[in-house]
Every structure is written in C-alpha cells, then in structure tokens.
Design an enzyme around this catalytic site. Structure first.
Site, mmCIF file in Angstrom:
data_model
loop_
_atom_site.group_PDB
_atom_site.id
_atom_site.type_symbol
_atom_site.label_atom_id
_atom_site.label_comp_id
_atom_site.label_asym_id
_atom_site.label_seq_id
_atom_site.Cartn_x
_atom_site.Cartn_y
_atom_site.Cartn_z
ATOM 1 N N GLU A 1 0.894 -1.167 0.000
ATOM 2 C CA GLU A 1 0.000 0.000 0.000
ATOM 3 C C GLU A 1 0.918 1.198 0.000
ATOM 4 O O GLU A 1 1.732 1.362 0.910
ATOM 5 C CB GLU A 1 -0.894 -0.084 1.237
ATOM 6 C CG GLU A 1 -2.005 0.914 1.237
ATOM 7 C CD GLU A 1 -1.620 2.155 1.976
ATOM 8 O OE1 GLU A 1 -1.060 3.073 1.319
ATOM 9 O OE2 GLU A 1 -1.850 2.222 3.187
ATOM 10 N N CYS B 1 -1.845 8.060 4.707
ATOM 11 C CA CYS B 1 -1.894 7.740 3.276
ATOM 12 C C CYS B 1 -3.205 8.219 2.661
ATOM 13 O O CYS B 1 -3.297 8.360 1.448
ATOM 14 C CB CYS B 1 -1.690 6.252 3.043
ATOM 15 S SG CYS B 1 -2.346 5.242 4.330
HETATM 16 P P1 NAP Z 1 9.793 3.527 2.974
HETATM 17 O O1 NAP Z 1 11.005 4.314 2.687
HETATM 18 O O2 NAP Z 1 9.093 2.944 1.807
HETATM 19 O O3 NAP Z 1 10.224 2.363 3.984
HETATM 20 C C1 NAP Z 1 9.293 1.435 4.479
HETATM 21 C C2 NAP Z 1 10.012 0.133 4.797
HETATM 22 O O4 NAP Z 1 10.465 -0.473 3.590
HETATM 23 C C3 NAP Z 1 11.241 0.334 5.670
HETATM 24 O O5 NAP Z 1 11.344 -0.768 6.524
HETATM 25 C C4 NAP Z 1 12.364 0.340 4.670
HETATM 26 O O6 NAP Z 1 13.582 -0.090 5.219
HETATM 27 C C5 NAP Z 1 11.859 -0.661 3.636
HETATM 28 N N1 NAP Z 1 12.425 -0.375 2.323
HETATM 29 C C6 NAP Z 1 12.445 0.824 1.699
HETATM 30 N N2 NAP Z 1 13.054 0.714 0.503
HETATM 31 C C7 NAP Z 1 13.448 -0.577 0.395
HETATM 32 C C8 NAP Z 1 14.157 -1.316 -0.596
HETATM 33 N N3 NAP Z 1 14.603 -0.730 -1.718
HETATM 34 N N4 NAP Z 1 14.399 -2.619 -0.387
HETATM 35 C C9 NAP Z 1 13.965 -3.220 0.730
HETATM 36 N N5 NAP Z 1 13.290 -2.568 1.729
HETATM 37 C C10 NAP Z 1 13.048 -1.270 1.552
HETATM 38 O O7 NAP Z 1 8.731 4.357 3.775
HETATM 39 P P2 NAP Z 1 8.874 5.273 5.070
HETATM 40 O O8 NAP Z 1 10.207 5.106 5.683
HETATM 41 O O9 NAP Z 1 7.725 4.944 5.886
HETATM 42 O O10 NAP Z 1 8.667 6.735 4.556
HETATM 43 C C11 NAP Z 1 9.272 7.281 3.412
HETATM 44 C C12 NAP Z 1 8.218 7.820 2.465
HETATM 45 O O11 NAP Z 1 7.236 6.800 2.220
HETATM 46 C C13 NAP Z 1 7.404 8.988 2.991
HETATM 47 O O12 NAP Z 1 8.031 10.201 2.806
HETATM 48 C C14 NAP Z 1 6.130 8.855 2.195
HETATM 49 O O13 NAP Z 1 6.269 9.451 0.949
HETATM 50 C C15 NAP Z 1 5.953 7.379 2.011
HETATM 51 N N6 NAP Z 1 4.996 6.793 2.981
HETATM 52 C C16 NAP Z 1 3.799 6.406 2.535
HETATM 53 C C17 NAP Z 1 2.897 5.858 3.422
HETATM 54 C C18 NAP Z 1 1.589 5.365 2.988
HETATM 55 O O14 NAP Z 1 0.709 5.316 3.788
HETATM 56 N N7 NAP Z 1 1.449 4.929 1.808
HETATM 57 C C19 NAP Z 1 3.205 5.708 4.756
HETATM 58 C C20 NAP Z 1 4.445 6.108 5.185
HETATM 59 C C21 NAP Z 1 5.324 6.638 4.282
HETATM 60 P P3 NAP Z 1 14.642 0.918 5.914
HETATM 61 O O15 NAP Z 1 14.632 0.507 7.323
HETATM 62 O O16 NAP Z 1 15.945 0.651 5.252
HETATM 63 O O17 NAP Z 1 14.164 2.297 5.694
#
Ligand code: NAP
Length: 530
Positions: free
Chosen positions: A265, A302
C-alpha cells in the site's frame, strides 16, 4: 520493562549481530537510549527456518486457538501500559492521545480478527458431493477450503507505529489466517517494536503455539528486508510505505524462482471534489473540515486529502479564503523522522517550482523549530496546467494540498480521468446534485478503493466493509484491502480436496460439520450436516 535493543528470533531474545544504531526523537532530534541492534544474515536465516518449521502446526491450529492468541496479544499490548505510550511519543513525535488512539485501534483490530475467524466464514467451505451416476460422466466428491498461504513478511509502517507495525493490521490478518509472521521492524520506532514484540512473544507462549510463528528483525530494508523477501520459505509480503520501497520489494519478489505476492500500500493524493451546489450551501464548513483532515497527524496519513478539484467560481473563492485562513493558523507539526521531513520539503519545493502552481497559504514556519517539522501548505493550479504537468499528480507526504480550479464540469471529469489509482476519492455534493454528475462516481469507482460522500478520507474504520487499497500505484493489487477483516484474503489460498475419505478431511469439510460452519453444499448455503 527495560528496552534491550535485542531481536526476537525463534522464541528467544538475542542481540543482533548486524551492528547497532540509536532511534531518534523527531521532536528534539536527540538520540534515544539504548542502542538498538540489527540482524545479521545468519539471524535472518534462523528466523526464516523457525517460521518454516512452525508453519504446518500453525496452519492446522484450531480457529479457537488462533482467536485466543489474537485476544491475548491485545491483552498483552494493553498490559504494557504507559511505557508503550511514552515510547511511541518519543520515537514518532505523536502526542500521547494519538498513541492511545492507535493502541485502541490495534487491540480492537486483533479482537475483531479473533471474532471473525471464529465464524469460520473466511474458510469458504464448499462441498459438491459425488454424483457417481451422472451421465455422461460421473462427478467426484469435491471440497474447497481456504488455508494459510505460509510464512508472511510484514514491513512495519513508519506512520502507524502500532496499528500497522509489529502487531498491526498485516500481522493480525496473517496470524488470523494461520501464517507465521516475520516482522521487518521500521527503523523509526525500534523501541516501540520491541515492546509490542514482547506482548506477542508472551501471547505465543501463553497460548502454547509454536515459537517460530513470530520473529522481530530490525535492520535495513535493502539487507534484512530484501533477504526476507528472497527466502524460499516466505510466501507473501505485507507493506505500507513509499512507492520506491514497495516497487523494490515487488521486483525482488518477482525475480525469485517462485514469485510471491507483495501486498504493498503505497499511498495516494486522495482527490476531494467539491461540487458547485455543495460549495454554494456551505463553503466555510467544508473548508474548515478539509483543513482539519489535511493537517491531522501533520498530514502523515496515506489517505490525506492532497488534491481538491472544483469549478472556479465565487463559492470556491470563499472556500479558498476560509481554508487559507485556517491553514495559516496551523503550527508547524513534528514529522516522523528526518527522511520524511526532508522528503516533504523537497516535494513542496518541486511543486512550487512549477510556474503554474501558486502557494496561497502556509501555516507556522518550520524554521527554528527544535524538531523535524512540516509547514502546512495550500496551493492552487488551473485544470489546464494540472493536466499538462503530471509531476504535480504525485503525493507530497505531509500537510500539503493542491486546489485544481476547473472551468466547468467537463474539466472536472477530465482531471479525474487523468488521475492514477487512489486509495480514496471524496465528493461533496448538495441533495440531488450527484444526479447531474453520474459519470463522476463511475469514473471514481474505477480509480479508487473507497468513495466518500460529504465527508473526508482520513479516519479509516477497521471493520468488515472497509476497503483500503486501490488501483496501482495506490496498491500493488487492487483486488485486496489492507485494512478490515477482508484483508485476511491476502494470506489464504483455496485448496480443493477431491475424492477424499471422510477421515482424512479437515474438520471444516467433514460430513457432520463439526465446526457448525455455514457451507455451500451442492450450491446451497447451509449449516446442515451431509
Ligand atoms: P519507505 O522508505 O518505503 O520504507 C518502508 C520500509 O520499507 C522500511 O522498513 C524500509 O527499510 C523498507 N524499504 C524501503 N526501501 C526498500 C528497498 N529498496 N528494499 C527493501 N526494503 C526497503 O517508507 P517510510 O520510511 O515509511 O517513509 C518514506 C516515504 O514513504 C514517505 O516520505 C512517504 O512518501 C511514504 N509513505 C507512505 C505511506 C503510505 O501510507 N502509503 C506511509 C508512510 C510513508 P529501511 O529501514 O531501510 O528504511
């Protein structure tokens, strides 16, 4: 309970061998003790092996046993008391009330899944009895049942440290289905994750379930997360986060010799369409409600309403004036971590670099604040400009929204048609007004998972009817929801038992119907025995 910084693997708390780091308090930018450890690849393998070994017994555990386990998880989370709420606040910057609300939601979610599986409905028991004398061919006895898919990897979400993290919606759905859960905790809230993992670990023990059904692993997504998704024993992934993160996991899952589903999501801009009569009746009231929804939780939902679409007339101007004044009153809010705060600022900069985008209001400045803060921001653009610039169709995760001014109904429909998949779409309309916009609900239903009339998209109820998903890129599989009891469908798959002797059938499919299930027998729903 002192936080140790350890990981939970195969029923034991162990120091991670992949290095340590400190969590950070986003309200003060200071480190939080103690040092938290990360998993080595050997430790990841050990957790996967344990989940694989535990899977058959957990899959075959009774509905009552799993329901008891889910309820015990909820009880144990509540028993963590203030320490959990304090740690949530320290690691996320959320006020205590938000932590309490989320804890309630998390426990209700676990209990709702317990009630749900006890009915056995999700098993979808179907029986077509043998017709040995059928012409021209006899029909064998065929019996259909849903069963657990196998070990599931759950990525904790940064913005829901309880409700979409260690024992959140994905884990609850997977456990309810009978799937072992391997949690890749979010590095933003490791202490919160550890505390909740204690609650789950205690519940596993109290309920006498196999110890491998739950592990908590901390570490980077590219190492620990990727290794989990690559593991042959893992059969599905639940994820909430960024488009880049979700798609990276999909790529890994698709490159496996046995590809597996990644239920990601990934957020959306959640259009809110304001129809002319609705604005004529109540532009001020809608504007106030809108700004409340936009700035709730510093916009870190989200389903945050990041796009407003309306016909440019005097009533829209009233809406803009009231909404602008309300936004100007909003203090800069603490964001979840430095990365999210930076991404928000970068996103705003990208939007405002477009000459067709005008920033019309901003809340209290984030400059000079102690923490990682985001400034509420309202922008406008014409529909023409919006349609020609897809860069401003992208989500800016935080309290920012773009108002798209349309010349007429036709332009509203063109803007909606140009949108990518969304979690939600909202329409504000006066009584009877939708009758002249029937195409709109139809267009929206093709693009969103949930349509809201005269409300706002924030506040996702956890219930049986909820859909929290939507066409790509809102989610990777629009057939499923990640919130509500239907989300269990992500972690089950149907199996058909053909010609089985009664003694070897699962209880749910036996002639006597010992579980008292409502089953589809020869096309008729019944609780009767055969
Ligand atoms: P994220 O960067 O997508 O990270 C979420 C999880 O996925 C973390 O555990 C991260 O690990 C892992 N991950 C990220 N990239 C990866 C990859 N290439 N390979 C394997 N695992 C990976 O999300 P976030 O840290 O929550 O927030 C960053 C951005 O995501 C926000 O600025 C926003 O734009 C978006 N977001 C969207 C929602 C939504 O509801 N859809 C919610 C929160 C955030 P790490 O521990 O290494 O970071």
């Amino acid at each position: 309970m002192p936080i140790s910084g350890k990981l939970f693997i195969n029923g034991a708390w162990v120091q991670g061998e992949g290095g340590t780091y400190h969590a950070s308090n986003p309200a003060t930018k200071s480190e939080i003790e103690p040092a938290m450890s990360m998993a080595s690849s050997e430790q990841v393998d050990a957790a996967i092996k344990a989940a694989e070994l535990a899977a058959p017994a957990f899959r075959n555990s009774s509905l009552q046993k799993r329901a008891e386990f889910l309820r015990t998880c909820a009880d144990e989370i509540m028993a963590l008391g203030d320490e959990l709420l304090e740690r949530v606040t320290a690691e996320t910057g959320y006020p205590r009330a938000r932590g309490e609300m989320e804890r309630g939601r998390t426990c209700n979610q676990l209990r709702l899944f317990a009630d749900t599986i006890e009915t056995g409905d999700y098993l979808d028991a179907r029986i077509d009895t043998a017709m040995p004398d059928r012409q021209p061919l006899p029909r064998p006895d065929l019996r259909h049942l849903n069963q657990a898919i196998g070990p599931v990897v759950v990525f904790g979400a940064s913005n829901f440290p309880l409700a979409f993290s260690v024992a959140g919606g994905d884990s609850a759905a997977a456990f309810a289905a009978g799937c072992p859960v391997l949690v890749k905790g979010h590095s933003s809230h490791p202490g919160t994750s550890e505390l909740v993992a204690h609650a789950v670990a205690t519940a596993v023990e109290k309920c006498g379930l196999p110890k491998g059904i739950f592990s908590l692993l901390m570490g980077s997504g590219s190492k620990v997360g990727a290794a989990l998704v690559k593991a042959p024993a893992v059969k599905a992934v639940g994820f909430t986060g960024s488009l880049a993160g979700g798609m990276a996991l999909v790529e890994i899952a698709n490159a496996r010799p046995e590809p597996i589903p990644v239920f990601a999501e990934m957020g959306s801009i959640n259009p809110v369409i304001l129809l002319p009569d609705a604005l004529a009746n109540n532009a001020d009231g809608i504007a106030t409600g809108f700004v409340g929804s936009l700035t709730l939780g510093t916009g870190q939902f989200c389903v945050n309403p990041g796009l407003v679409i309306a016909i440019d007339d005097d009533n829209l101007q009233t809406f803009i004036t009231t909404a602008s004044a309300a936004v100007a009153e909003v203090q800069a809010g603490v964001m979840l971590n430095e990365r999210i705060c930076t991404a928000y600022c970068d996103g705003l900069q990208e939007y405002s670099s477009h000459d067709g985008v005008e920033v019309i209001s901003a809340g209290g400045s984030a400059e000079g604040q102690d923490g990682y803060c985001g400034q509420a921001t309202l922008m406008t653009a014409t529909a023409d400009y919006f349609l020609q610039n897809t860069a401003i169709h992208e989500e800016v995760f935080g309290p920012a929204s773009l108002i798209v001014k349309c010349k007429n109904k036709d332009e509203i429909l063109r803007v909606v048609t140009a949108l990518k998949g969304q979690l939600t779409g909202t329409i504000h309309c006066a009584d009877g007004e939708l009758a002249s916009y029937t195409e709109l609900t139809d267009l929206l239903s093709l693009r969103v998972g949930r349509i809201v009339i005269n409300g706002f998209p924030t506040g996702v109820e956890v219930c049986h009817a909820m859909v929290h998903g939507g066409p790509f890129p809102a989610s990777t599989d629009s057939r499923f929801t990640s919130v509500g009891t239907s989300s269990i469908k992500r972690f089950i798959r149907p199996v058909c038992y053909q010609g089985f002797p009664e003694a070897l059938l699962p209880d749910a499919l036996r002639n006597a119907n010992p579980l008292g299930l409502l089953r589809l027998v020869n096309g008729v729903k019944t609780t009767d025995a055969i």
